[in-house]
Design a protein around this motif. Structure first.
Motif, PDB file in Angstrom:
ATOM      1  N   GLU A   1       9.816  10.915   3.759  1.00  0.00           N
ATOM      2  CA  GLU A   1       8.958   9.643   4.107  1.00  0.00           C
ATOM      3  C   GLU A   1       9.473   9.032   5.394  1.00  0.00           C
ATOM      4  O   GLU A   1       8.466   8.614   5.926  1.00  0.00           O
ATOM      5  N   PHE A   2      10.702   8.888   5.668  1.00  0.00           N
ATOM      6  CA  PHE A   2      10.869   8.371   7.170  1.00  0.00           C
ATOM      7  C   PHE A   2      10.369   9.245   8.356  1.00  0.00           C
ATOM      8  O   PHE A   2      10.014   8.753   9.391  1.00  0.00           O
ATOM      9  N   LEU A   3      10.422  10.632   7.934  1.00  0.00           N
ATOM     10  CA  LEU A   3       9.863  11.270   9.307  1.00  0.00           C
ATOM     11  C   LEU A   3       8.627  10.993   9.402  1.00  0.00           C
ATOM     12  O   LEU A   3       8.129  11.076  10.365  1.00  0.00           O
ATOM     13  N   TYR A   4       7.844  11.043   8.349  1.00  0.00           N
ATOM     14  CA  TYR A   4       6.335  10.657   8.494  1.00  0.00           C
ATOM     15  C   TYR A   4       6.289   9.218   8.955  1.00  0.00           C
ATOM     16  O   TYR A   4       5.284   9.018  10.093  1.00  0.00           O
ATOM     17  N   ALA A   5       6.923   8.525   8.621  1.00  0.00           N
ATOM     18  CA  ALA A   5       6.857   6.842   9.213  1.00  0.00           C
ATOM     19  C   ALA A   5       7.171   6.672  10.492  1.00  0.00           C
ATOM     20  O   ALA A   5       6.602   6.171  11.178  1.00  0.00           O
ATOM     21  N   LYS A   6       8.304   7.484  11.080  1.00  0.00           N
ATOM     22  CA  LYS A   6       8.361   7.636  12.307  1.00  0.00           C
ATOM     23  C   LYS A   6       7.288   8.078  13.263  1.00  0.00           C
ATOM     24  O   LYS A   6       7.041   7.524  14.332  1.00  0.00           O
ATOM     25  N   GLN A   7       6.779   9.030  12.823  1.00  0.00           N
ATOM     26  CA  GLN A   7       5.723   9.741  13.621  1.00  0.00           C
ATOM     27  C   GLN A   7       4.434   8.762  13.693  1.00  0.00           C
ATOM     28  O   GLN A   7       3.692   8.777  14.497  1.00  0.00           O
ATOM     29  N   LYS A   8       4.539   8.038  12.483  1.00  0.00           N
ATOM     30  CA  LYS A   8       3.158   6.941  12.890  1.00  0.00           C
ATOM     31  C   LYS A   8       3.690   5.870  13.401  1.00  0.00           C
ATOM     32  O   LYS A   8       2.794   4.983  13.727  1.00  0.00           O
ATOM     33  N   GLY A   9       4.851   5.731  13.801  1.00  0.00           N
ATOM     34  CA  GLY A   9       5.375   4.431  14.601  1.00  0.00           C
ATOM     35  C   GLY A   9       5.385   3.202  13.921  1.00  0.00           C
ATOM     36  O   GLY A   9       5.615   2.148  14.497  1.00  0.00           O
ATOM     37  N   LEU A  10       5.979   3.443  12.460  1.00  0.00           N
ATOM     38  CA  LEU A  10       6.009   2.395  11.677  1.00  0.00           C
ATOM     39  C   LEU A  10       7.313   1.448  12.067  1.00  0.00           C
ATOM     40  O   LEU A  10       8.555   2.062  11.871  1.00  0.00           O
ATOM     41  N   LYS A  11       7.358   0.139  12.199  1.00  0.00           N
ATOM     42  CA  LYS A  11       8.611  -0.695  12.131  1.00  0.00           C
ATOM     43  C   LYS A  11       9.021  -0.680  10.669  1.00  0.00           C
ATOM     44  O   LYS A  11       8.110  -0.996   9.443  1.00  0.00           O
TER      45      LYS A  11
ATOM     46  N   VAL B   1       0.896  -1.172  -0.051  1.00  0.00           N
ATOM     47  CA  VAL B   1       0.202   0.173   0.164  1.00  0.00           C
ATOM     48  C   VAL B   1       0.795   1.305  -0.100  1.00  0.00           C
ATOM     49  O   VAL B   1       2.071   1.182   0.080  1.00  0.00           O
ATOM     50  N   ALA B   2       0.157   2.327  -0.262  1.00  0.00           N
ATOM     51  CA  ALA B   2       0.944   3.663  -0.050  1.00  0.00           C
ATOM     52  C   ALA B   2       1.394   4.030   1.322  1.00  0.00           C
ATOM     53  O   ALA B   2       0.644   3.384   2.435  1.00  0.00           O
ATOM     54  N   LEU B   3       2.361   4.762   1.591  1.00  0.00           N
ATOM     55  CA  LEU B   3       2.793   4.967   3.057  1.00  0.00           C
ATOM     56  C   LEU B   3       1.956   5.639   3.929  1.00  0.00           C
ATOM     57  O   LEU B   3       1.793   5.119   5.244  1.00  0.00           O
ATOM     58  N   GLU B   4       0.931   6.302   3.501  1.00  0.00           N
ATOM     59  CA  GLU B   4      -0.315   6.847   4.412  1.00  0.00           C
ATOM     60  C   GLU B   4      -0.984   5.634   4.831  1.00  0.00           C
ATOM     61  O   GLU B   4      -1.653   5.649   5.905  1.00  0.00           O
ATOM     62  N   ASP B   5      -1.180   4.714   4.049  1.00  0.00           N
ATOM     63  CA  ASP B   5      -1.945   3.498   4.669  1.00  0.00           C
ATOM     64  C   ASP B   5      -1.332   2.342   5.234  1.00  0.00           C
ATOM     65  O   ASP B   5      -1.979   1.216   5.545  1.00  0.00           O
ATOM     66  N   ALA B   6       0.033   2.530   5.461  1.00  0.00           N
ATOM     67  CA  ALA B   6       0.807   1.287   5.754  1.00  0.00           C
ATOM     68  C   ALA B   6       0.785   1.020   7.318  1.00  0.00           C
ATOM     69  O   ALA B   6       0.716   1.924   8.142  1.00  0.00           O
ATOM     70  N   GLU B   7       0.913  -0.119   7.626  1.00  0.00           N
ATOM     71  CA  GLU B   7       1.193  -0.607   9.039  1.00  0.00           C
ATOM     72  C   GLU B   7       2.683  -0.903   9.170  1.00  0.00           C
ATOM     73  O   GLU B   7       3.196  -0.827  10.418  1.00  0.00           O
ATOM     74  N   GLY B   8       3.445  -0.982   8.384  1.00  0.00           N
ATOM     75  CA  GLY B   8       5.083  -1.001   8.312  1.00  0.00           C
ATOM     76  C   GLY B   8       5.663  -1.000   7.023  1.00  0.00           C
ATOM     77  O   GLY B   8       4.950  -0.757   6.102  1.00  0.00           O
ATOM     78  N   ILE B   9       6.940  -0.936   7.152  1.00  0.00           N
ATOM     79  CA  ILE B   9       7.699  -0.927   5.982  1.00  0.00           C
ATOM     80  C   ILE B   9       8.503  -2.205   5.496  1.00  0.00           C
ATOM     81  O   ILE B   9       9.142  -2.724   6.471  1.00  0.00           O
TER      82      ILE B   9
END
Length: 290
Positions: free
Chosen positions: A153-163, A127-135
């Motif tokens: 992208e990593f700043l956004y992912a970190k704020q979402k708490g994605l592993k 999925v797109a990053l905004e819909d992801a549960e992880g990377i």
């Protein structure tokens, strides 16, 4: 001080199995190193077992196809353990969720091929990053681009708490004469930014567990003191061997060729200084695998 040897045969009788890195030791991504392949063939001819242990972010079938394509002889190895398979096992067990933001190139898509050894595997959806549960990171989209391009992208992912599941802990690799960034460089950046990166290749334990399982599947019960790890990465191959309490043979003419001034063999003083700087102690060192 690491013992410098000129040929694998000087020490090979001390070991019943080899865990051998591929890129930088057996091939350069384009062509095989004939002396290294011959050394593996000679070792196997005496009854030794060769397990290729690679941080390739793909399953072993894909790596086998790559070896065939570039011409690595089939009789130079017995089995393959990849960081991709270690990471795939974790992904299909739900380590980073089911909705995955994927970072990699088109040839890395085989990472998502089914894995039969997992019971009740998680159904993975890219999925797109905004819909992801992880990377899942198999490597940069552009291996020549500075990893810093992923910072937004990593700043956004970190704020979402994605592993972030890193399928290849290598920082760089040399493809022929060209140095490229690997997945490990992106995972390192994400970690430095405060993100949660999970690693499954060398120097981390899961890939060594897999390598031992591949060895056992050959019908061999070989103790750790009869296994030698071979590789050109001090932070992956050598440090991983040290962590597993396994002996190691460092190939100084790979990633560290410039630092050790390796043309045929390393400069002993530069080698000593390099190993001390990196805080590693390989059992042996050789310029090139032969």
């Amino acid at each position: 001080m690491s013992q410098i040897v000129t040929h694998l045969s000087e020490i090979s009788d001390r070991y019943d199995a080899l865990f051998v890195d591929l890129w930088g030791c057996i091939h350069n991504g384009l062509t095989p190193f004939s002396d290294a392949v011959a050394a593996m063939q000679a070792y196997r001819a005496k009854g030794g077992k060769v397990i290729f242990v690679t941080n390739a972010p793909r399953h072993r079938g894909s790596v086998t196809a790559q070896l065939d394509k570039i011409g690595v002889a089939e009789d130079s190895w017995d089995a393959i353990a990849t960081s991709g398979d270690s990471a795939r096992f974790a992904m299909f067990n739900g380590a980073v969720g089911s909705k995955i933001y994927f970072i990699g190139q088109p040839h890395d898509q085989t990472f998502f091929d089914p894995l039969d050894i997992v019971e009740n595997p998680v159904t993975i959806e890219k999925v797109a990053l905004e819909d992801a549960e992880g990377i899942v990171c198999c490597g940069p989209v552009d291996p020549m681009a500075d990893p810093e391009v992923m910072r937004p992208e990593f700043l956004y992912a970190k704020q979402k708490g994605l592993k972030l599941l890193c399928a290849n802990p290598d920082i760089v690799v040399d493809r022929g004469e060209t140095r490229e960034w690997c997945a490990g460089a992106l995972a390192k950046l994400y970690t430095e930014m405060g993100g949660d990166s999970r690693y499954f290749g060398k120097p981390h334990p899961p890939i060594y567990d897999l390598a031992r399982r591949r060895l056992a599947a050959l019908g061999e019960t070989i103790p750790d003191d009869r296994i030698l790890c071979i590789g050109d990465g001090v932070l992956t191959d050598v440090r991983g061997a040290m962590g597993e309490d396994l002996d190691s043979l460092f190939i100084s003419g790979g990633l560290a060729a410039a630092e050790t001034k390796t043309t045929h063999q390393p400069d002993p003083d530069l080698l000593s200084g390099y190993l001390e700087k990196e805080m590693v102690s390989p059992t042996y060192t050789i310029g090139f695998l032969r």
